[in-house]
Design a protein around this motif. Structure first.
Motif, mmCIF file in Angstrom:
data_model
loop_
_atom_site.group_PDB
_atom_site.id
_atom_site.type_symbol
_atom_site.label_atom_id
_atom_site.label_comp_id
_atom_site.label_asym_id
_atom_site.label_seq_id
_atom_site.Cartn_x
_atom_site.Cartn_y
_atom_site.Cartn_z
ATOM 1 N N ARG A 270 -16.619 78.587 15.323
ATOM 2 C CA ARG A 270 -15.325 79.199 15.607
ATOM 3 C C ARG A 270 -14.393 79.092 14.402
ATOM 4 N N SER A 271 -14.466 77.989 13.692
ATOM 5 C CA SER A 271 -13.635 77.826 12.497
ATOM 6 C C SER A 271 -14.047 78.814 11.418
ATOM 7 N N LEU B 285 -21.235 70.882 20.937
ATOM 8 C CA LEU B 285 -19.791 71.086 20.901
ATOM 9 C C LEU B 285 -19.290 71.154 19.457
ATOM 10 N N ALA B 286 -19.822 70.290 18.597
ATOM 11 C CA ALA B 286 -19.426 70.314 17.183
ATOM 12 C C ALA B 286 -19.834 71.638 16.527
ATOM 13 N N ILE C 145 -17.315 74.317 17.504
ATOM 14 C CA ILE C 145 -16.080 74.183 16.719
ATOM 15 C C ILE C 145 -16.297 74.698 15.296
ATOM 16 N N LEU D 227 -8.512 82.060 18.937
ATOM 17 C CA LEU D 227 -8.338 81.098 20.028
ATOM 18 C C LEU D 227 -8.156 81.781 21.383
ATOM 19 N N THR E 267 -22.673 78.188 22.119
ATOM 20 C CA THR E 267 -22.987 77.999 20.693
ATOM 21 C C THR E 267 -23.579 79.272 20.103
ATOM 22 N N SER F 108 -20.947 81.903 19.838
ATOM 23 C CA SER F 108 -20.064 81.667 18.688
ATOM 24 C C SER F 108 -20.751 82.060 17.380
#
Length: 311
Positions: free
Chosen positions: A296-297, A289-290, A293, A126, A173, A176
């Motif tokens: 990153r997860s 955006l999804a 996320i 984070l 994106t 990431s």
């Protein structure tokens, strides 16, 4: 003395850290990690300097090569769509490859500090977000301010900022995705190979090289999992969506008589050829955006559970 009890305040503060098994509470971990990562970026000028200079050079080259593209002809309209597709593609790939070098440098340090229980993988991951986001915003601004007006896209401030937001989300994106590859795979060479192979698939099924309507049915799922297709659709709609009698027109070949040309609205042509859909303009950014996320997860899980160190 050994039998002297600790003051109540100290015991209350020490207990959360002891339960978590780390030397500092979560807030302290995050604050110190942000400082550490900010200094690491600041002390690696070649990473951000090269990225900024590459973006500026690319913007200048593309802007002059496609200077004020005339979209009133079929060739010119394809050129305008092509330069937007290329801009998204090149900036995404350059960001993805650049971050792999940073991941390789920081990976060994993270493994040592993780073993020493200095901080959790969650806060480490984070802490990268605000720092990298600031640099990404600056990098995208350098490119778009130079490039957007040269290629002659829609001269409305709202359209400019939508393009900037789409570019920011798309490059983040790909960034990431590069982080995931760097954490999951054992070395930077393997990570770069896998990441670029995935990007080749996304490029082929991004909706420009091969329009969506020409995909075999069993390959169409790759179009929907390609971040490039969502970003490209969003910027096309933001630039050319128009309904009414005064919409801009384009000269195209008449399907009934290939030796003749006819005029049709630009938006009608893009909707027919590329499958452009106004309902995907903002949802496309939501999908990006999804994906951020999700990647990153996965990166957090990779940091937590995957280790390629040999003892």
């Amino acid at each position: 003395a050994e039998g002297t009890p600790s003051p109540p305040g100290e015991a209350a503060e020490a207990q959360p850290s002891a339960v978590e098994g780390y030397a500092a509470p979560a807030a302290v971990q995050y604050r110190e990690l942000v400082k550490k990562i900010w200094l690491a970026f600041w002390r690696t000028p070649q990473y951000n300097y090269n990225r900024g200079m590459l973006n500026f050079a690319l913007a200048l080259f593309q802007g002059l090569a496609y200077l004020r593209v005339d979209t009133s002809t079929q060739t010119g309209l394809f050129a305008a769509c092509s330069v937007q597709y290329q801009a998204l593609l090149f900036l995404g790939v350059s960001n993805m490859n650049a971050v792999l070098s940073i991941i390789a440098q920081e990976k060994a340090v993270f493994c040592r500090e993780r073993a020493a229980k200095m901080y959790t993988a969650w806060w480490y991951s984070l802490a990268y977000l605000p720092v990298e986001l600031l640099y990404q915003m600056a990098s995208c601004s350098v490119f778009l301010i130079t490039w957007y007006w040269l290629v002659g896209l829609k001269s409305q401030l709202g359209s400019f900022f939508f393009w900037w937001l789409a570019l920011l989300l798309y490059t983040f994106t790909l960034h990431s995705f590069g982080v995931v590859a760097g954490h999951l795979l054992p070395d930077v060479q393997t990570a770069r190979t896998v990441a670029n192979a995935g990007n080749v698939l996304w490029t082929l099924f991004g909706g420009f090289v091969i329009p969506f309507g020409q995909f075999p049915i069993f390959w169409r799922f790759l179009y929907y999992v390609s971040p490039l297709s969502w970003a490209f659709q969003s910027v096309l709609v933001s630039q050319y969506y128009c309904e009414g009698p005064n919409c801009p027109l384009v000269w195209v070949l008449d399907p009934a008589n290939p030796e003749q040309h006819m005029q049709i609205p630009i938006w009608e042509y893009l909707r027919t050829y590329f499958g452009a859909d106004p309902d995907r303009m903002w949802p496309g950014l939501g999908v990006l955006l999804a994906m951020i996320i999700f990647f990153r997860s996965v990166a957090v899980l990779a940091l937590q559970f995957v280790s390629h160190q040999k003892r």
